[in-house]
Design an enzyme around this catalytic site. Structure first.
Site, PDB file in Angstrom:
ATOM      1  N   GLY B  94       9.246  25.308 -23.798  1.00 13.75           N
ATOM      2  CA  GLY B  94       9.866  25.637 -22.516  1.00 13.75           C
ATOM      3  C   GLY B  94      11.370  25.797 -22.582  1.00 13.75           C
ATOM      4  O   GLY B  94      12.089  25.417 -21.665  1.00 13.75           O
ATOM      5  N   ASN B 122      20.178  34.043 -29.844  1.00 12.73           N
ATOM      6  CA  ASN B 122      18.986  34.277 -29.030  1.00 12.73           C
ATOM      7  C   ASN B 122      19.239  33.747 -27.617  1.00 12.73           C
ATOM      8  O   ASN B 122      19.615  32.597 -27.430  1.00 12.73           O
ATOM      9  CB  ASN B 122      17.781  33.577 -29.662  1.00 12.73           C
ATOM     10  CG  ASN B 122      16.486  33.889 -28.925  1.00 12.73           C
ATOM     11  OD1 ASN B 122      16.253  33.395 -27.826  1.00 12.73           O
ATOM     12  ND2 ASN B 122      15.659  34.736 -29.525  1.00 12.73           N
ATOM     13  N   CYS B 153      10.661  35.396 -20.624  1.00 16.07           N
ATOM     14  CA  CYS B 153      10.747  34.370 -19.583  1.00 16.07           C
ATOM     15  C   CYS B 153      10.325  34.926 -18.232  1.00 16.07           C
ATOM     16  O   CYS B 153      10.492  36.104 -17.948  1.00 16.07           O
ATOM     17  CB  CYS B 153      12.172  33.866 -19.429  1.00 16.07           C
ATOM     18  SG  CYS B 153      13.069  33.830 -20.932  1.00 16.07           S
ATOM     19  N   LYS B 188      13.923  41.105 -27.504  1.00 14.69           N
ATOM     20  CA  LYS B 188      12.735  40.485 -28.117  1.00 14.69           C
ATOM     21  C   LYS B 188      11.567  40.550 -27.148  1.00 14.69           C
ATOM     22  O   LYS B 188      11.603  39.959 -26.069  1.00 14.69           O
ATOM     23  CB  LYS B 188      13.033  39.035 -28.498  1.00 14.69           C
ATOM     24  CG  LYS B 188      11.865  38.349 -29.199  1.00 14.69           C
ATOM     25  CD  LYS B 188      12.277  37.006 -29.795  1.00 14.69           C
ATOM     26  CE  LYS B 188      11.091  36.288 -30.420  1.00 14.69           C
ATOM     27  NZ  LYS B 188      11.480  35.006 -31.030  1.00 14.69           N
ATOM     28  N   GLY B 266       5.987  37.513 -36.636  1.00 14.21           N
ATOM     29  CA  GLY B 266       4.672  37.116 -36.150  1.00 14.21           C
ATOM     30  C   GLY B 266       3.797  36.774 -37.346  1.00 14.21           C
ATOM     31  O   GLY B 266       3.270  37.669 -38.006  1.00 14.21           O
TER      32      GLY B 266
END
Lengths: 280, 327
Positions: B94, B122, B153, B188, B266
Site C-alpha cells: 500500500g 518512482n 494507484c 509505469k 515482471g
C-alpha cells in the site's frame, strides 16, 4: 571496478548469506522440531535474531528464530505450520541449506536488572533459550515461564532448568506443570515468592518495580499472550513479534507495524520491540 | 583487452571480453541516459538500496528504481501484506513511504554515500495534482536520472478507479508531470486492463518519454485453516517468475504500439529472462520480486550477462531490443 570512483562505501554490514549443513533434525513434540546446523554464524550477534531459510520449490524464504548458537553451530527449533516447515522437518542430516543470517535486532540484554523474567509461549519458547543462557552467564537470577496448550506440546523444560533458571511450565488444560496461561504463572509466582522489594530497588534498571519478583520481562509468543502479559506486567520489557514477511531484511515493507515512535519493520527494526513503544 | 587504466576510470565497466575473445557490450540507453547494463531493481523491492548495499556494491547495477514515493507520508495497508504463491508472491504494502520531503531530506542524501549513479525516482499519487507536485519537488535533486510514474494507484477524485486503467486518466497524469520536469518521464503501467497498448499509446501522445511495464497482477489467496483471505486487504499484487510470460507478452504488444523506449519487468529472474525481455522490446529490464528471495540476484544477473550473451551470439544488448519483431 564498480567501487564508485574512489569514494568509500559507508555501510554497516549486519546480514550474511551462506550455506549451512544440517547435523541433526529431530522431533521434540508432535509438530515441533529441533535442527542443529553447522555454518558461518559470525553475523548472528544477539538472542532474538532470526535466520531466513531458502527452500527448494518455495518462493519465499522461511524466517525462523535462533534458539542457540555456539561458534559454528546453530540451533533452530521450529513448529510445522505449513508446507515450508513440513519440508524443513523432512530434511536429513547432511542436507545443505541457504540461510540469510544476522536478521533482526534481537534482545537488548543491558536493561534487565538482576531478576529478568523470560516468558515463552509455544513456538515463542525457542529464542528464550539462548537469551536465558546469556543472562545466566551475566550472573542474572532468571525465571522462565513456558506456556503450552497441553502436555504433549511441552519441550525444553529440562534444558532451561539445566541452565540454572527457575523454570515454570504452564499448560492451558492443566495436563502438565501448572494449569493456566503464562500470566496465571506470573500471578502465582508473585504470591509464592513475595515481592522482590528491596532487591529490585537496588538494581540499576530503569522501570524495575519494587512490587514483584522480577526486574524486567523478555517474551516471545502470540499477540493474545502479549496483551495478557501487558495487562499484568509490573515492569518494562521486550516483546518479540511475528509477522508474515516478504524479504526478512528490511527491503519490502511487507511486515511493517505502527509504534508510538512511528512505523517499524518487524524484520529489520524488530522483531523485538520495547513495551513502551508498542501500540497496545 | 580492456586496459586496467580505463577500467579504473569506470567507463569500461560495461564492456566485457571473455577468454575466447568474445566482446560483449552490455550498455543501454534510456532517453539519453547511458547505463552500464540494463539491470534495474524494481521499485518497492529494493527500498533505497541500503539493505542490499550491506551485501554487495550496488554500483554494479545499471541503476535502480527507488521505493514509490508520494506527496504525503503513508503507512500503507494493514498486515498481513504478504502471501506466498507457486512461483511468486502477493504483496499489499500500500505504498508505505515517508513522503517526498523526507525522501529529499533524508533518503537521497544518505543514498549518496553508497550509490554513485543516478537513480530512477518512482512516484505515485492519488490525484493528478499530487503526482505533479511530488515530481516538481523531486526535480530539484541532481541524483535523479528519470521519473517513473506509477499510474496503478486509485484516483480519489475519479471514484477510486486506477489512473492506469483509462487512457484518458493515464494521459492526464502524463501531461501534468511532463510540465513540471525536464527529466525523462516514464509511465509505469498496470497489467490489469483489457488493452495495455492503447494506454501506452495515450501516454506517448501525452508526452511520455518511455513506458515501464508491468506492475503487479491483481491476485489473492485464501487460508484453508481460517477460511479467510491471507492478505488483510483481501487482494494484492501478484509478482514473481509465474508472471513472466504475461509481462513478456505485454512488452511485446506495447513495443508495437509506441516508439518510445520500454522498461520491461515482471517475473524476471535470470540473465536469460533479461535477454528475452529485450528481444520482446525492452530497452532496459527491471527485477522485482526475485530480490526479496535472493538478495544477490541483480548482482548475479549483471555478472552472468556477458557469458549469456556469448552463448547466444549477442555482441551488443542494445542491438537486440525488439529483435523478436523482425520478419
Amino acid at each position: 571496478m564498480f567501487a564508485g570512483r574512489g569514494r568509500p562505501l559507508k555501510i554497516q554490514k549486519s546480514m550474511k548469506q551462506s550455506i549451512f549443513t544440517i547435523l541433526e533434525n529431530k522431533r521434540l513434540a508432535p509438530s515441533v522440531f529441533r535442527m542443529e546446523l553447522v555454518g558461518d554464524t559470525s553475523q548472528i550477534t544477539a538472542p532474538g535474531q532470526f535466520v531466513n531459510i531458502r527452500l527448494e520449490g518455495r518462493f519465499l524464504r522461511r524466517p525462523i528464530s535462533v534458539c542457540d548458537k555456539a561458534e559454528d553451530r546453530l540451533v533452530l527449533i521450529y513448529k510445522v505450520v505449513g508446507h515450508g516447515t513440513q519440508q524443513l522437518s523432512e530434511m536429513a542430516p547432511g542436507t545443505q541449506l541457504d540461510l540469510l543470517t544476522g536478521l533482526g535486532n534481537g534482545y537488548d540484554l543491558s536493561k534487565c536488572g538482576e531478576k529478568p523474567l523470560l516468558i515463552g509461549g509455544g513456538a515463542g519458547v525457542p529464542p528464550m533459550y539462548w537469551l536465558c543462557r546469556e543472562l545466566i552467564a551475566l550472573g542474572k537470577e532468571v525465571t522462565v515461564i513456558l506456556g503450552f496448550n497441553t502436555a504433549e506440546e511441552v519441550f525444553y523444560e529440562a534444558e532451561f532448568a539445566a541452565l540454572g533458571a527457575r523454570t515454570i511450565v504452564m499448560t492451558a488444560d492443566g495436563s502438565y506443570g501448572r494449569k493456566g496461561f503464562v500470566t496465571d504463572g506470573m500471578t502465582a509466582l508473585e504470591k509464592e515468592c513475595g515481592f522482590a522489594g528491596k532487591d529490585a530497588q537496588q538494581s540499576d534498571c530503569a522501570g524495575s518495580s519494587a512490587d514483584t519478583f522480577y526486574s524486567y520481562i523478555y517474551t516471545c509468543g502470540p499477540m493474545p499472550m502479549f496483551r495478557a502479559i501487558n495487562q499484568v506486567a509490573r515492569t518494562s520489557g521486550q516483546f518479540s513479534f511475528e509477522e508474515r514477511m516478504g524479504c526478512g531484511f528490511g527491503a519490502c515493507m511487507g511486515c511493517s507495524c505502527k509504534t508510538i515512535t512511528g512505523y517499524k519493520r518487524i524484520c529489520k527494526d524488530g522483531p523485538v520491540l520495547e513495551r513502551e513503544e508498542i501500540l497496545w | 583487452m580492456v586496459s586496467e587504466v580505463s577500467r579504473a576510470a569506470g567507463r569500461d565497466a560495461a564492456t566485457h571480453q571473455s577468454d575466447t575473445g568474445f566482446h560483449a557490450d552490455t550498455t543501454v540507453t534510456l532517453s539519453g541516459w547511458e547505463l552500464d547494463n540494463p539491470v534495474i531493481p524494481a521499485s518497492g523491492t529494493f527500498g533505497f538500496g541500503k539493505e542490499f548495499a550491506e551485501l554487495y556494491d550496488i554500483n554494479c547495477l545499471g541503476t535502480f528504481s527507488f521505493k514509490g514515493t508520494t506527496l504525503h507520508p503513508r503507512f500503507g495497508n494493514p498486515t498481513p501484506r504478504i502471501a506466498e504463491c507457486t512461483a511468486g508472491m502477493i504483496n499489499s504494502v500500500g505504498l508505505q513511504n515517508p513522503g517526498v520531503d523526507e525522501v529529499l531530506a533524508v533518503q537521497l542524501p544518505k543514498l549518496q554515500s553508497y550509490f554513485h549513479k543516478k537513480v530512477i525516482a518512482n512516484v505515485s499519487g492519488f490525484s493528478v495534482e499530487e503526482y505533479a507536485e511530488t515530481v516538481r519537488r523531486l526535480d530539484e535533486c541532481d541524483q535523479i536520472g528519470l521519473f517513473e510514474v506509477n499510474v496503478s494507484c486509485p484516483n480519489v477524485h475519479g471514484g477510486g478507479i486506477s489512473f492506469g486503467t483509462s487512457p484518458e486518466a493515464a494521459a492526464e497524469v502524463t501531461a501534468a508531470v511532463r510540465k513540471v520536469t525536464r527529466r525523462p518521464v516514464y509511465i509505469k503501467l498496470t497489467p490489469n486492463v483489457t488493452d495495455i497498448a492503447s494506454i501506452a499509446k495515450a501516454c506517448e501522445d501525452a508526452g511520455a518519454d518511455g513506458i515501464s511495464l508491468i506492475n503487479t497482477l491483481l491476485g489473492m489467496r485464501i487460508d484453508l485453516k481460517t477460511k479467510r483471505p491471507v492478505i488483510a486487504n483481501k487482494m494484492g499484487g501478484f509478482s514473481g517468475p509465474a508472471v513472466f510470460p504475461v509481462a513478456l507478452r505485454m512488452v511485446y504488444q506495447v513495443y508495437e504500439a509506441v516508439k518510445i523506449p520500454i522498461m520491461g519487468m515482471g517475473g524476471v529472474s535470470s540473465a536469460e529472462d533479461v535477454i528475452e525481455m529485450m528481444l520482446a522490446g525492452a530497452a532496459a529490464v527491471q527485477i522485482g520480486a526475485a530480490n526479496l528471495t535472493d538478495p544477490y540476484i541483480c548482482r548475479d544477473i549483471v555478472a552472468a550477462l556477458p557469458k549469456t550473451m556469448e552463448q547466444y551470439g549477442i555482441t551488443s544488448l542494445r542491438e537486440i531490443i525488439g529483435a523478436a519483431h523482425r520478419n
